[in-house]
Write a protein that holds these residues in place. Structure first.
Motif, PDB file in Angstrom:
ATOM      1  N   VAL A   1     -28.603  37.204  60.367  1.00 20.67           N
ATOM      2  CA  VAL A   1     -28.428  37.022  61.807  1.00 20.67           C
ATOM      3  C   VAL A   1     -27.262  37.909  62.240  1.00 20.67           C
ATOM      4  O   VAL A   1     -26.119  38.070  61.713  1.00 20.67           O
ATOM      5  N   GLY A   2     -27.813  38.457  63.559  1.00 19.23           N
ATOM      6  CA  GLY A   2     -26.660  39.130  64.263  1.00 19.23           C
ATOM      7  C   GLY A   2     -26.399  38.561  65.423  1.00 19.23           C
ATOM      8  O   GLY A   2     -26.778  37.431  65.849  1.00 19.23           O
ATOM      9  N   GLU A   3     -25.435  39.393  66.246  1.00 12.96           N
ATOM     10  CA  GLU A   3     -24.945  38.752  67.474  1.00 12.96           C
ATOM     11  C   GLU A   3     -25.949  38.266  68.450  1.00 12.96           C
ATOM     12  O   GLU A   3     -26.068  37.468  69.020  1.00 12.96           O
ATOM     13  N   ASP A   4     -27.164  39.116  68.428  1.00 14.46           N
ATOM     14  CA  ASP A   4     -28.325  38.950  69.539  1.00 14.46           C
ATOM     15  C   ASP A   4     -28.829  37.663  69.170  1.00 14.46           C
ATOM     16  O   ASP A   4     -29.620  37.032  70.211  1.00 14.46           O
ATOM     17  N   ASP A   5     -28.761  37.181  67.758  1.00 11.99           N
ATOM     18  CA  ASP A   5     -29.402  35.798  67.630  1.00 11.99           C
ATOM     19  C   ASP A   5     -28.672  34.627  67.804  1.00 11.99           C
ATOM     20  O   ASP A   5     -29.168  33.590  67.700  1.00 11.99           O
ATOM     21  N   LEU A   6     -27.369  34.881  67.949  1.00  7.44           N
ATOM     22  CA  LEU A   6     -26.455  33.524  68.282  1.00  7.44           C
ATOM     23  C   LEU A   6     -26.375  33.550  69.721  1.00  7.44           C
ATOM     24  O   LEU A   6     -26.179  34.498  70.519  1.00  7.44           O
ATOM     25  N   PRO A   7     -26.469  32.112  70.161  1.00  4.60           N
ATOM     26  CA  PRO A   7     -26.103  31.699  71.610  1.00  4.60           C
ATOM     27  C   PRO A   7     -24.544  31.845  71.775  1.00  4.60           C
ATOM     28  O   PRO A   7     -23.685  31.437  71.011  1.00  4.60           O
ATOM     29  N   GLU A   8     -24.160  32.230  72.798  1.00  2.00           N
ATOM     30  CA  GLU A   8     -22.775  32.481  73.190  1.00  2.00           C
ATOM     31  C   GLU A   8     -22.452  31.274  73.766  1.00  2.00           C
ATOM     32  O   GLU A   8     -23.048  30.805  74.314  1.00  2.00           O
ATOM     33  N   PRO A   9     -21.226  30.652  72.933  1.00  2.00           N
ATOM     34  CA  PRO A   9     -20.881  29.247  73.425  1.00  2.00           C
ATOM     35  C   PRO A   9     -20.299  29.112  74.776  1.00  2.00           C
ATOM     36  O   PRO A   9     -19.554  30.184  75.287  1.00  2.00           O
TER      37      PRO A   9
END
Length: 84
Positions: free
Chosen positions: A76-84
């Motif tokens: 999982v990379g940054e593009d796959d993570l929702p920014e809180p």
């Protein structure tokens, strides 16, 4: 080592390094003691990581989610993570 994430703070990496080595349930106080950071700051960052879906909490005890484990595995990379 986990990928660099733009919204991570330095303690976030310490949290993940600890959880990578110790896939356990842990309180903010015990985590802070083990990574030598202020408990209140660790608690604040744990809430942010929980909002992003990387951790989950049950009664103030934190653990990795499946997404968190995938993140540690490099799947999982940054593009796959929702920014809180």
């Amino acid at each position: 080592m986990v990928e660099r994430i733009s919204w991570f703070s330095p303690v976030d990496y310490e949290i993940f390094l600890f959880l990578e080595d110790h896939d356990i349930l842990i309180s903010p106080k015990m985590l802070a003691e083990n990574i030598e950071y202020d408990r209140q700051y660790v608690y604040k960052r744990l809430r942010v990581l929980t909002e992003a879906g990387l951790l989950e909490s049950d009664d103030g005890i934190y653990e990795l989610t499946d997404l968190g484990r995938d993140f540690l595995a490099g799947d999982v990379g940054e593009d796959d993570l929702p920014e809180p």
